[in-house]
Design an enzyme around this catalytic site. Structure first.
Site, short mmCIF file in Angstrom:
data_model
loop_
_atom_site.label_atom_id
_atom_site.label_comp_id
_atom_site.label_asym_id
_atom_site.label_seq_id
_atom_site.Cartn_x
_atom_site.Cartn_y
_atom_site.Cartn_z
N HIS A 52 0.94 -1.37 -0.17
CA HIS A 52 0.19 0.03 -0.22
C HIS A 52 0.74 1.29 -0.11
O HIS A 52 2.27 1.28 0.33
CB HIS A 52 -0.90 -0.06 1.21
CG HIS A 52 -2.14 -0.90 1.19
ND1 HIS A 52 -2.93 -1.31 1.85
CD2 HIS A 52 -2.27 -1.91 0.33
CE1 HIS A 52 -3.83 -2.38 1.74
NE2 HIS A 52 -3.48 -2.51 0.34
N GLU A 54 1.29 3.74 2.20
CA GLU A 54 2.08 4.07 3.08
C GLU A 54 3.22 3.33 3.20
O GLU A 54 4.37 3.82 3.65
CB GLU A 54 1.03 3.93 4.68
CG GLU A 54 -0.33 4.62 4.23
CD GLU A 54 -1.34 3.84 3.77
OE1 GLU A 54 -1.11 3.16 2.68
OE2 GLU A 54 -2.66 3.86 3.96
N CYS A 84 -5.58 1.59 6.00
CA CYS A 84 -6.45 0.57 6.16
C CYS A 84 -6.22 -0.15 7.56
O CYS A 84 -5.09 0.15 8.22
CB CYS A 84 -6.17 -0.71 5.05
SG CYS A 84 -4.70 -1.45 5.10
N CYS A 93 -2.07 -0.89 7.42
CA CYS A 93 -1.19 0.15 7.35
C CYS A 93 -1.35 1.15 8.54
O CYS A 93 -0.44 1.76 9.07
CB CYS A 93 -1.65 1.21 6.21
SG CYS A 93 -1.11 0.28 4.58
N ALA A 163 -19.97 6.75 -30.84
CA ALA A 163 -19.63 7.66 -31.79
C ALA A 163 -20.78 7.69 -32.80
O ALA A 163 -21.39 6.81 -33.14
CB ALA A 163 -18.52 7.44 -32.67
N GLU A 283 -20.00 -0.33 -24.75
CA GLU A 283 -19.67 0.18 -26.08
C GLU A 283 -20.74 -0.02 -27.29
O GLU A 283 -20.39 0.17 -28.47
CB GLU A 283 -18.30 -0.30 -26.72
CG GLU A 283 -17.17 -0.05 -25.77
CD GLU A 283 -15.78 -0.01 -26.64
OE1 GLU A 283 -15.81 0.17 -27.88
OE2 GLU A 283 -14.50 0.22 -25.96
N GLY A 285 -24.33 -2.27 -28.93
CA GLY A 285 -24.77 -1.29 -29.90
C GLY A 285 -25.87 -0.51 -29.32
O GLY A 285 -26.26 -0.36 -28.01
N LEU A 289 -27.58 -0.03 -25.45
CA LEU A 289 -27.36 1.39 -25.11
C LEU A 289 -28.68 1.76 -24.78
O LEU A 289 -29.13 2.47 -23.49
CB LEU A 289 -26.54 2.55 -26.16
CG LEU A 289 -25.41 2.15 -26.25
CD1 LEU A 289 -24.79 2.93 -27.47
CD2 LEU A 289 -24.35 2.62 -25.21
C1 AOF Z 1 -4.41 1.75 2.00
N1 AOF Z 1 -3.48 2.04 0.97
O1 AOF Z 1 -2.41 1.97 -0.64
C2 AOF Z 1 -4.51 1.04 -0.60
C3 AOF Z 1 -5.55 0.83 0.61
O2 AOF Z 1 -6.07 -6.69 -0.61
P1 AOF Z 1 -5.15 -5.51 0.08
O3 AOF Z 1 -4.52 -6.11 1.31
O4 AOF Z 1 -4.44 -4.96 -0.87
O5 AOF Z 1 -6.20 -4.59 0.43
C4 AOF Z 1 -7.25 -3.85 -0.37
C5 AOF Z 1 -7.95 -2.76 0.34
O6 AOF Z 1 -7.09 -1.90 0.89
C6 AOF Z 1 -8.83 -1.94 -0.60
O7 AOF Z 1 -9.99 -2.42 -0.90
C7 AOF Z 1 -8.85 -0.63 0.34
O8 AOF Z 1 -9.67 -0.65 0.96
C8 AOF Z 1 -7.37 -0.48 1.04
N2 AOF Z 1 -6.36 0.08 -0.09
N3 AOF Z 1 -5.49 1.10 1.58
O9 AOF Z 1 -4.56 2.16 2.95
C9 AOF Z 1 -3.35 1.77 -0.08
N4 AOF Z 1 -4.47 0.71 -1.69
ZN ZN Z 2 -3.24 -0.49 3.68
#
Ligand code: AOF
Ligand code: ZN
Length: 340
Positions: A52, A54, A84, A93, A163, A283, A285, A289
């Site tokens: 992540h 952090e 997280c 994190c 388009a 996309e 057709g 849509l």
């Molecule tokens: C963060 N920092 O850069 C991201 C977060 O499957 P994992 O462990 O990678 O967890 C994915 C979840 O973590 C994602 O759905 C979101 O809630 C969080 N993503 N969190 O603190 C990050 N990418």
């Molecule tokens: Zn995290």
């Protein structure tokens, strides 16, 4: 007093570097700032399943250089999304931030993922860390609108794209005695430049969806060859089972999901969400849509109107009020509309 928006702006810039490679995870950037307001470390989430933002930030090589002279309790960590709190592919994190002894955390927005949803901020506060929530929230939400839609609405973010000619047609009428006239190929409306932009949109979304008529008539591969990034998953709505297995939509460069028994829009969206698909580019057709427009569940519409007329009866484009073009490219009027 630090100027919060300046640093959250930077986290958004970093987060964007993960575009095309982190889906269905959010794009996240992190910036560590010392008491003097200097950025001493940066990081971003680079690919799905990877560390992540952090973690990347604390691993920034510059940090060891500054470490000695910056007391962590005087530092502020900026992140565009709440850190997280769960054990996923990586440890929480929030736990790491506590262990590092950071004094203040500023987050752009709370994480809508039910696994986190406020629990990350709570963990930090419980550990005595000052937490500020909601800086440039609108911009943070815009960046991760697909991820947010999946978690808040339990459906993918839906973008409609087509388009049309100046006189409102998607294609020539290529039907004769009940048979498609294939040899003429699809009517080319887009230019080299606008085709490239369509491929950019493909790279930005996790899935591309078409109906059986388009798969039969145009026999498209639906790949992202004109823009870097992954090929989206191809979704085919084919209730009558008309599309043969040797069609190019089944080519082996990308995955294809076919809906046969039920092609009702709410069912398809719920099923795509179940599979963790956070965005779908529709996309065409015309039938697909129009049925989605009638259902009303879509988020954005991107329409290209060329500067030439078909000049005869053809397949009519959906009848919607387009308003004022967002921009002009190669003399084509480009419209972007958001559902109210
Ligand atoms: C963060 N920092 O850069 C991201 C977060 O499957 P994992 O462990 O990678 O967890 C994915 C979840 O973590 C994602 O759905 C979101 O809630 C969080 N993503 N969190 O603190 C990050 N990418
Ligand atoms: Zn995290």
């Amino acid at each position: 007093m630090l100027e919060y928006t300046k640093y959250i702006e930077r986290t958004l810039q970093l987060a964007r570097l993960g575009a095309y490679y982190v889906a269905p995870n959010p794009m996240v950037g992190a910036v560590l700032v010392n008491a003097e307001g200097e950025i001493i470390a940066e990081g971003w989430h680079k690919r799905y399943g990877g560390p992540h933002a952090e973690v990347e930030c604390f691993n920034d090589g510059r940090l060891t250089m500054h470490d000695a002279r910056c007391a962590m309790e005087e530092c502020t960590l900026f992140v565009n999304l709440e850190p997280c709190s769960h054990y996923g592919k990586t440890p929480p994190c929030a736990k790491m931030i506590i262990e590092k002894g950071i004094g203040h955390v500023v987050v752009g927005m709370l994480d809508p993922n039910p696994l986190v949803a406020g629990k990350g901020v709570q963990m930090l506060r419980d550990a005595g860390i000052e937490v500020t929530v909601g800086v440039m929230e609108k911009e943070c939400r815009e960046l991760n609108k697909r991820f947010i839609c999946l978690h808040e609405k339990k459906r993918p973010y839906v973008i409609l794209k087509w388009a049309q000619t100046k006189d409102g047609y998607l294609d020539e009428w290529r039907m004769e005695n009940g048979e498609w006239r294939m040899e003429s190929g699809p009517l080319v409306i887009s230019t080299e430049m606008t085709k490239m932009l369509v491929h950019k949109m493909r790279a930005e979304n996790m899935a591309i969806l078409v109906g059986s008529g388009t798969a039969l008539k145009d026999n498209p591969k639906l790949l992202t060859t004109r823009w870097p990034g992954r090929n989206p998953i191809r979704i085919l709505l084919d209730r009558r089972g008309r599309v043969p297995m040797n069609s190019r939509i089944f080519s082996d460069e990308a995955e294809t999901i076919v809906y046969r028994e039920c092609t009702e829009w709410p069912y398809v969206l719920a099923d795509l969400a179940q599979r963790g698909i956070h965005s779908v580019l529709v996309e065409g057709g015309a039938t697909v849509l129009n049925s989605i427009l009638a259902d009303g569940t879509w988020d954005e519409m991107h329409v290209e109107v060329s500067d030439v007329k078909l000049g005869k009866e053809g397949v009519k484009a959906p009848q919607v009020a387009l308003g004022v073009p967002t921009e002009m490219i190669d003399g084509h009027a480009m419209y972007v509309k958001f559902r109210e």
